[in-house]
Design a protein around this motif. Sequence first.
Motif, PDB file in Angstrom:
ATOM      1  N   CYS A 120      13.432  10.025  52.564  1.00  0.00           N
ATOM      2  CA  CYS A 120      14.655   9.726  51.808  1.00  0.00           C
ATOM      3  C   CYS A 120      15.424   8.456  52.183  1.00  0.00           C
ATOM      4  O   CYS A 120      16.178   7.958  51.345  1.00  0.00           O
ATOM      5  CB  CYS A 120      15.609  10.902  51.894  1.00  0.00           C
ATOM      6  N   PRO A 121      15.324   7.915  53.373  1.00  0.00           N
ATOM      7  CA  PRO A 121      16.184   6.782  53.738  1.00  0.00           C
ATOM      8  C   PRO A 121      16.199   5.615  52.748  1.00  0.00           C
ATOM      9  O   PRO A 121      17.246   5.011  52.531  1.00  0.00           O
ATOM     10  CB  PRO A 121      15.662   6.336  55.099  1.00  0.00           C
ATOM     11  N   ASN A 122      15.075   5.307  52.136  1.00  0.00           N
ATOM     12  CA  ASN A 122      15.061   4.187  51.190  1.00  0.00           C
ATOM     13  C   ASN A 122      15.855   4.469  49.930  1.00  0.00           C
ATOM     14  O   ASN A 122      16.205   3.546  49.207  1.00  0.00           O
ATOM     15  CB  ASN A 122      13.621   3.823  50.814  1.00  0.00           C
ATOM     16  N   LEU A 123      16.125   5.721  49.651  1.00  0.00           N
ATOM     17  CA  LEU A 123      16.891   6.061  48.454  1.00  0.00           C
ATOM     18  C   LEU A 123      18.362   6.308  48.732  1.00  0.00           C
ATOM     19  O   LEU A 123      19.112   6.587  47.816  1.00  0.00           O
ATOM     20  CB  LEU A 123      16.285   7.280  47.768  1.00  0.00           C
ATOM     21  N   ILE A 124      18.774   6.197  49.978  1.00  0.00           N
ATOM     22  CA  ILE A 124      20.192   6.401  50.287  1.00  0.00           C
ATOM     23  C   ILE A 124      20.884   5.047  50.228  1.00  0.00           C
ATOM     24  O   ILE A 124      20.690   4.191  51.091  1.00  0.00           O
ATOM     25  CB  ILE A 124      20.366   7.102  51.644  1.00  0.00           C
ATOM     26  N   SER A 125      21.685   4.884  49.182  1.00  0.00           N
ATOM     27  CA  SER A 125      22.383   3.619  48.942  1.00  0.00           C
ATOM     28  C   SER A 125      23.474   3.403  49.990  1.00  0.00           C
ATOM     29  O   SER A 125      23.891   4.330  50.689  1.00  0.00           O
ATOM     30  CB  SER A 125      23.014   3.621  47.550  1.00  0.00           C
ATOM     31  N   LYS A 126      23.945   2.177  50.067  1.00  0.00           N
ATOM     32  CA  LYS A 126      25.036   1.852  50.998  1.00  0.00           C
ATOM     33  C   LYS A 126      26.279   2.680  50.655  1.00  0.00           C
ATOM     34  O   LYS A 126      26.956   3.184  51.545  1.00  0.00           O
ATOM     35  CB  LYS A 126      25.353   0.360  50.936  1.00  0.00           C
ATOM     36  N   LYS A 127      26.536   2.858  49.372  1.00  0.00           N
ATOM     37  CA  LYS A 127      27.689   3.645  48.937  1.00  0.00           C
ATOM     38  C   LYS A 127      27.560   5.094  49.406  1.00  0.00           C
ATOM     39  O   LYS A 127      28.524   5.679  49.904  1.00  0.00           O
ATOM     40  CB  LYS A 127      27.801   3.582  47.412  1.00  0.00           C
ATOM     41  N   LEU A 128      26.356   5.677  49.264  1.00  0.00           N
ATOM     42  CA  LEU A 128      26.141   7.056  49.710  1.00  0.00           C
ATOM     43  C   LEU A 128      26.220   7.141  51.233  1.00  0.00           C
ATOM     44  O   LEU A 128      26.786   8.091  51.767  1.00  0.00           O
ATOM     45  CB  LEU A 128      24.798   7.595  49.201  1.00  0.00           C
ATOM     46  N   LYS A 129      25.695   6.151  51.935  1.00  0.00           N
ATOM     47  CA  LYS A 129      25.807   6.128  53.397  1.00  0.00           C
ATOM     48  C   LYS A 129      27.269   6.143  53.816  1.00  0.00           C
ATOM     49  O   LYS A 129      27.656   6.870  54.737  1.00  0.00           O
ATOM     50  CB  LYS A 129      25.127   4.885  53.979  1.00  0.00           C
ATOM     51  N   ASN A 130      28.086   5.337  53.132  1.00  0.00           N
ATOM     52  CA  ASN A 130      29.513   5.288  53.456  1.00  0.00           C
ATOM     53  C   ASN A 130      30.202   6.626  53.174  1.00  0.00           C
ATOM     54  O   ASN A 130      31.050   7.069  53.949  1.00  0.00           O
ATOM     55  CB  ASN A 130      30.194   4.151  52.689  1.00  0.00           C
ATOM     56  N   LYS A 131      29.828   7.275  52.070  1.00  0.00           N
ATOM     57  CA  LYS A 131      30.392   8.587  51.748  1.00  0.00           C
ATOM     58  C   LYS A 131      29.999   9.600  52.819  1.00  0.00           C
ATOM     59  O   LYS A 131      30.830  10.399  53.264  1.00  0.00           O
ATOM     60  CB  LYS A 131      29.882   9.084  50.392  1.00  0.00           C
ATOM     61  N   MET A 132      28.736   9.570  53.227  1.00  0.00           N
ATOM     62  CA  MET A 132      28.246  10.508  54.235  1.00  0.00           C
ATOM     63  C   MET A 132      28.921  10.260  55.584  1.00  0.00           C
ATOM     64  O   MET A 132      29.282  11.207  56.286  1.00  0.00           O
ATOM     65  CB  MET A 132      26.728  10.408  54.357  1.00  0.00           C
ATOM     66  N   LYS A 133      29.117   8.990  55.918  1.00  0.00           N
ATOM     67  CA  LYS A 133      29.768   8.651  57.185  1.00  0.00           C
ATOM     68  C   LYS A 133      31.217   9.120  57.181  1.00  0.00           C
ATOM     69  O   LYS A 133      31.673   9.742  58.151  1.00  0.00           O
ATOM     70  CB  LYS A 133      29.702   7.143  57.433  1.00  0.00           C
ATOM     71  N   ALA A 134      31.943   8.856  56.099  1.00  0.00           N
ATOM     72  CA  ALA A 134      33.347   9.275  56.000  1.00  0.00           C
ATOM     73  C   ALA A 134      33.455  10.799  56.077  1.00  0.00           C
ATOM     74  O   ALA A 134      34.354  11.343  56.741  1.00  0.00           O
ATOM     75  CB  ALA A 134      33.961   8.751  54.706  1.00  0.00           C
ATOM     76  N   GLU A 135      32.547  11.471  55.414  1.00  0.00           N
ATOM     77  CA  GLU A 135      32.544  12.927  55.429  1.00  0.00           C
ATOM     78  C   GLU A 135      32.265  13.454  56.845  1.00  0.00           C
ATOM     79  O   GLU A 135      32.936  14.376  57.313  1.00  0.00           O
ATOM     80  CB  GLU A 135      31.480  13.421  54.455  1.00  0.00           C
ATOM     81  N   ALA A 136      31.309  12.864  57.526  1.00  0.00           N
ATOM     82  CA  ALA A 136      30.972  13.273  58.891  1.00  0.00           C
ATOM     83  C   ALA A 136      32.154  13.028  59.839  1.00  0.00           C
ATOM     84  O   ALA A 136      32.427  13.854  60.720  1.00  0.00           O
ATOM     85  CB  ALA A 136      29.734  12.540  59.376  1.00  0.00           C
ATOM     86  N   GLU A 137      32.857  11.912  59.649  1.00  0.00           N
ATOM     87  CA  GLU A 137      34.035  11.634  60.476  1.00  0.00           C
ATOM     88  C   GLU A 137      35.137  12.654  60.199  1.00  0.00           C
ATOM     89  O   GLU A 137      35.786  13.147  61.119  1.00  0.00           O
ATOM     90  CB  GLU A 137      34.534  10.209  60.222  1.00  0.00           C
ATOM     91  N   ARG A 138      35.343  12.973  58.924  1.00  0.00           N
ATOM     92  CA  ARG A 138      36.369  13.943  58.537  1.00  0.00           C
ATOM     93  C   ARG A 138      36.051  15.307  59.130  1.00  0.00           C
ATOM     94  O   ARG A 138      36.957  16.036  59.573  1.00  0.00           O
ATOM     95  CB  ARG A 138      36.458  14.030  57.005  1.00  0.00           C
ATOM     96  N   LEU A 139      34.787  15.655  59.178  1.00  0.00           N
ATOM     97  CA  LEU A 139      34.362  16.949  59.739  1.00  0.00           C
ATOM     98  C   LEU A 139      34.186  16.889  61.263  1.00  0.00           C
ATOM     99  O   LEU A 139      33.767  17.872  61.878  1.00  0.00           O
ATOM    100  CB  LEU A 139      33.038  17.390  59.084  1.00  0.00           C
ATOM    101  N   ARG A 140      34.489  15.717  61.818  1.00  0.00           N
ATOM    102  CA  ARG A 140      34.404  15.489  63.270  1.00  0.00           C
ATOM    103  C   ARG A 140      32.991  15.683  63.805  1.00  0.00           C
ATOM    104  O   ARG A 140      32.791  16.175  64.918  1.00  0.00           O
ATOM    105  CB  ARG A 140      35.399  16.344  64.017  1.00  0.00           C
ATOM    106  N   LEU A 141      32.023  15.318  62.990  1.00  0.00           N
ATOM    107  CA  LEU A 141      30.627  15.357  63.437  1.00  0.00           C
ATOM    108  C   LEU A 141      30.277  14.071  64.175  1.00  0.00           C
ATOM    109  O   LEU A 141      29.372  14.054  65.004  1.00  0.00           O
ATOM    110  CB  LEU A 141      29.689  15.561  62.256  1.00  0.00           C
ATOM    111  N   ILE A 142      30.993  12.985  63.819  1.00  0.00           N
ATOM    112  CA  ILE A 142      30.834  11.692  64.502  1.00  0.00           C
ATOM    113  C   ILE A 142      32.224  11.083  64.668  1.00  0.00           C
ATOM    114  O   ILE A 142      33.177  11.479  64.009  1.00  0.00           O
ATOM    115  CB  ILE A 142      29.919  10.723  63.711  1.00  0.00           C
ATOM    116  N   LYS A 143      32.307  10.079  65.543  1.00  0.00           N
ATOM    117  CA  LYS A 143      33.592   9.376  65.752  1.00  0.00           C
ATOM    118  C   LYS A 143      33.587   8.074  65.028  1.00  0.00           C
ATOM    119  O   LYS A 143      32.631   7.475  64.755  1.00  0.00           O
ATOM    120  CB  LYS A 143      33.808   9.129  67.234  1.00  0.00           C
TER     121      LYS A 143
END
Length: 75
Positions: free
Chosen positions: A52-75
């Motif tokens: 899947c990595p080639n199909l994950i757009s920069k926009k989706l990566k940013n959404k996933m990162k923001a979501e992970a930060e909100r859920l405190r999965l990453i800093k």
Amino acid sequence: MEVTDIFIITKRFHTAEEFEKYVTDVAMRSNITYLDAVLEFCERNSVDISACPNLISKKLKNKMKAEAERLRLIK
């Protein structure tokens, strides 16, 4: 002819933006995280997540990162 995970993904989604739209729709409709929506796609279609990595757009990566930060999965 061997059918690969990449073939299955690219036959359904021609661009990363199409995959992002699908993932976003599933996440919103099912009230799950973006990561869970990607995992659900892989499970339902017997696709290895490593395809899947080639199909994950920069926009989706940013959404996933923001979501992970909100859920405190990453800093």
